[in-house]
Write an enzyme that holds these catalytic residues in place. Structure first.
Site, PDB file in Angstrom:
ATOM      1  N   GLY A  97      -9.790  -7.528   4.580  1.00 28.73           N
ATOM      2  CA  GLY A  97     -10.397  -6.458   5.360  1.00 28.73           C
ATOM      3  C   GLY A  97     -11.694  -6.876   6.013  1.00 28.73           C
ATOM      4  N   GLY A  98     -11.694  -6.909   7.346  1.00 26.71           N
ATOM      5  CA  GLY A  98     -12.923  -7.227   8.080  1.00 26.71           C
ATOM      6  C   GLY A  98     -13.372  -8.669   7.942  1.00 26.71           C
TER       7      GLY A  98
ATOM      8  N   MET B  93       0.871  -1.179   0.000  1.00 27.45           N
ATOM      9  CA  MET B  93       0.000   0.000   0.000  1.00 27.45           C
ATOM     10  C   MET B  93       0.907   1.227   0.000  1.00 27.45           C
ATOM     11  SD  MET B  93      -2.698  -1.543   2.731  1.00 27.45           S
ATOM     12  CE  MET B  93      -1.474  -2.720   3.276  1.00 27.45           C
TER      13      MET B  93
ATOM     14  N   GLY C 191      -5.431   0.797   5.111  1.00 25.01           N
ATOM     15  CA  GLY C 191      -4.759   1.705   6.042  1.00 25.01           C
ATOM     16  C   GLY C 191      -4.685   1.173   7.460  1.00 25.01           C
ATOM     17  N   PHE C 192      -5.718   0.455   7.885  1.00 22.32           N
ATOM     18  CA  PHE C 192      -5.764   0.021   9.284  1.00 22.32           C
ATOM     19  C   PHE C 192      -6.433  -1.346   9.415  1.00 22.32           C
ATOM     20  CE2 PHE C 192      -5.665   4.592   9.085  1.00 22.32           C
ATOM     21  CZ  PHE C 192      -4.665   4.902   9.988  1.00 22.32           C
TER      22      PHE C 192
ATOM     23  N   GLY D 243      -8.750  -3.984  11.723  1.00 18.77           N
ATOM     24  CA  GLY D 243      -9.858  -3.848  12.663  1.00 18.77           C
ATOM     25  C   GLY D 243     -11.047  -3.040  12.158  1.00 18.77           C
TER      26      GLY D 243
ATOM     27  N   MET E 103     -10.044  -5.488  -1.993  1.00 17.74           N
ATOM     28  CA  MET E 103     -10.121  -4.932  -0.641  1.00 17.74           C
ATOM     29  C   MET E 103     -11.578  -4.851  -0.198  1.00 17.74           C
ATOM     30  SD  MET E 103      -7.041  -4.475   0.304  1.00 17.74           S
ATOM     31  CE  MET E 103      -7.420  -3.766   1.909  1.00 17.74           C
TER      32      MET E 103
ATOM     33  N   GLY F 241      -6.585 -10.170   9.855  1.00 17.67           N
ATOM     34  CA  GLY F 241      -5.671  -9.627  10.857  1.00 17.67           C
ATOM     35  C   GLY F 241      -6.252  -9.788  12.237  1.00 17.67           C
ATOM     36  N   SER F 242      -7.173  -8.891  12.587  1.00 20.76           N
ATOM     37  CA  SER F 242      -7.744  -8.891  13.942  1.00 20.76           C
ATOM     38  C   SER F 242      -8.656 -10.091  14.184  1.00 20.76           C
ATOM     39  CB  SER F 242      -8.494  -7.582  14.199  1.00 20.76           C
ATOM     40  OG  SER F 242      -9.461  -7.361  13.202  1.00 20.76           O
TER      41      SER F 242
HETATM   42  C1  DX5 Z   1      -5.809  -3.107   5.736  1.00 27.68           C
HETATM   43  C2  DX5 Z   1      -4.839  -4.229   5.504  1.00 27.68           C
HETATM   44  C3  DX5 Z   1      -5.354  -5.535   5.971  1.00 27.68           C
HETATM   45  C4  DX5 Z   1      -5.549  -5.601   7.463  1.00 27.68           C
HETATM   46  C5  DX5 Z   1      -6.676  -6.545   7.714  1.00 27.68           C
HETATM   47  O1  DX5 Z   1      -5.276  -1.941   5.195  1.00 27.68           O
HETATM   48  O2  DX5 Z   1      -4.535  -4.350   4.127  1.00 27.68           O
HETATM   49  O3  DX5 Z   1      -4.556  -6.615   5.532  1.00 27.68           O
HETATM   50  O4  DX5 Z   1      -4.440  -6.066   8.161  1.00 27.68           O
HETATM   51  O5  DX5 Z   1      -7.012  -6.464   9.060  1.00 27.68           O
HETATM   52  P1  DX5 Z   1      -8.458  -6.944   9.549  1.00 27.68           P
HETATM   53  O6  DX5 Z   1      -8.571  -8.383   9.173  1.00 27.68           O
HETATM   54  O7  DX5 Z   1      -8.406  -6.691  11.012  1.00 27.68           O
HETATM   55  O8  DX5 Z   1      -9.463  -6.083   8.817  1.00 27.68           O
HETATM   56 ZN    ZN Z   2      -3.543  -6.248   3.463  1.00 27.90          ZN
END
Ligand code: DX5
Ligand code: ZN
Length: 226
Positions: free
Chosen positions: A178-179, A70, A144-145, A147, A139, A199-200
């Site tokens: 994402g999510g 990114m 960017g983040f 969670g 996506m 991720g989360s």
């Molecule tokens: C978001 C990242 C994702 C992020 C996913 O910008 O590209 O890879 O780590 O995190 P969760 O699964 O918590 O949405």
């Molecule tokens: Zn990612």
């Protein structure tokens, strides 16, 4: 036959003070890939990890590294991430680069190239590149983040991407990011995703339990495909 779903834990949600242990936990839990979120503070308003980190954790595991760039100028970093040990590199079509040239540069480094589309970007922007890549990443949050909440409005694009890849008979995996949690995994698997980033939903605690639950949820969704 239902396609095999692969799970890619994103180390962005791991505990950085014991990242090595978290990588090993993910490997033991059966992670198919490790997703590495690279942010430059410009393409997205956050700064994360670079090639030095990839190089540091590379000897710990044989699990392939899926590096998600990114960044505004991905072409600048292809060699550094290839040398550091990335197995695939995905680049955004929204970044400032000649996408074809970047794909070629990634391939020339012996790394699998992929393209990424943000939630607001239509599939048409990525379609011309799909015959050239091994991976399309859709996506399901604005990057960017970790969670953030899953964007349900992206589901039709996942279906559209699945249909396009199948119709054109392309060797291109379909990844979503994402999510993704136990509640949303069946939705994206049913829509046709092959690789689920989380991720989360997986880190930092109960990694094995979370990964197993996510895989079961995704497999349930994949069975629902007609
Ligand atoms: C978001 C990242 C994702 C992020 C996913 O910008 O590209 O890879 O780590 O995190 P969760 O699964 O918590 O949405
Ligand atoms: Zn990612």
């Amino acid at each position: 036959m239902a396609r095999r779903i692969r799970i890619a834990p994103s180390i962005l949600s791991a505990r950085f003070d014991r990242l090595g242990d978290q990588v090993l936990e993910a490997e033991r839990a059966g992670a198919d890939l490790l997703h590495i979120d690279v942010m430059d503070g410009h393409f997205v308003p956050n700064l994360t990890m670079g090639p030095a980190l990839v190089k540091a954790i590379r000897p710990l595991t044989k699990v392939p590294f899926d590096a998600h760039l990114m960044v505004t100028h991905p072409q600048t970093f292809v060699k550094a991430f290839a040398d550091a040990g990335a197995d695939d590199l995905t680049v955004h079509v929204e970044s400032e680069h000649d996408v074809r040239a970047t794909i070629r540069a990634i391939r020339d480094e012996g790394v699998a190239p992929g393209v990424v589309v943000n939630p607001a970007t239509p599939l048409e922007k990525a379609a011309p590149f799909l015959p050239l890549v091994d991976l399309l990443l859709v996506m399901t949050v604005h990057p960017g983040f970790a969670g953030q909440s899953f964007r349900q409005d992206v589901v039709p694009k996942i279906r559209e991407a699945r249909a396009f890849i199948d119709r054109e008979d392309l060797e291109c995996d379909l990844e979503v990011d994402g999510g993704i949690k136990v509640d949303t995994a069946p939705i994206v698997a049913e829509a046709g995703a092959d690789i689920l980033v989380s991720g989360s939903g997986i880190f930092p605690d109960r990694v094995a339990e979370n990964l197993r639950a996510l895989r079961e949820a995704a497999e349930r969704g994949a069975k629902g495909r007609g």
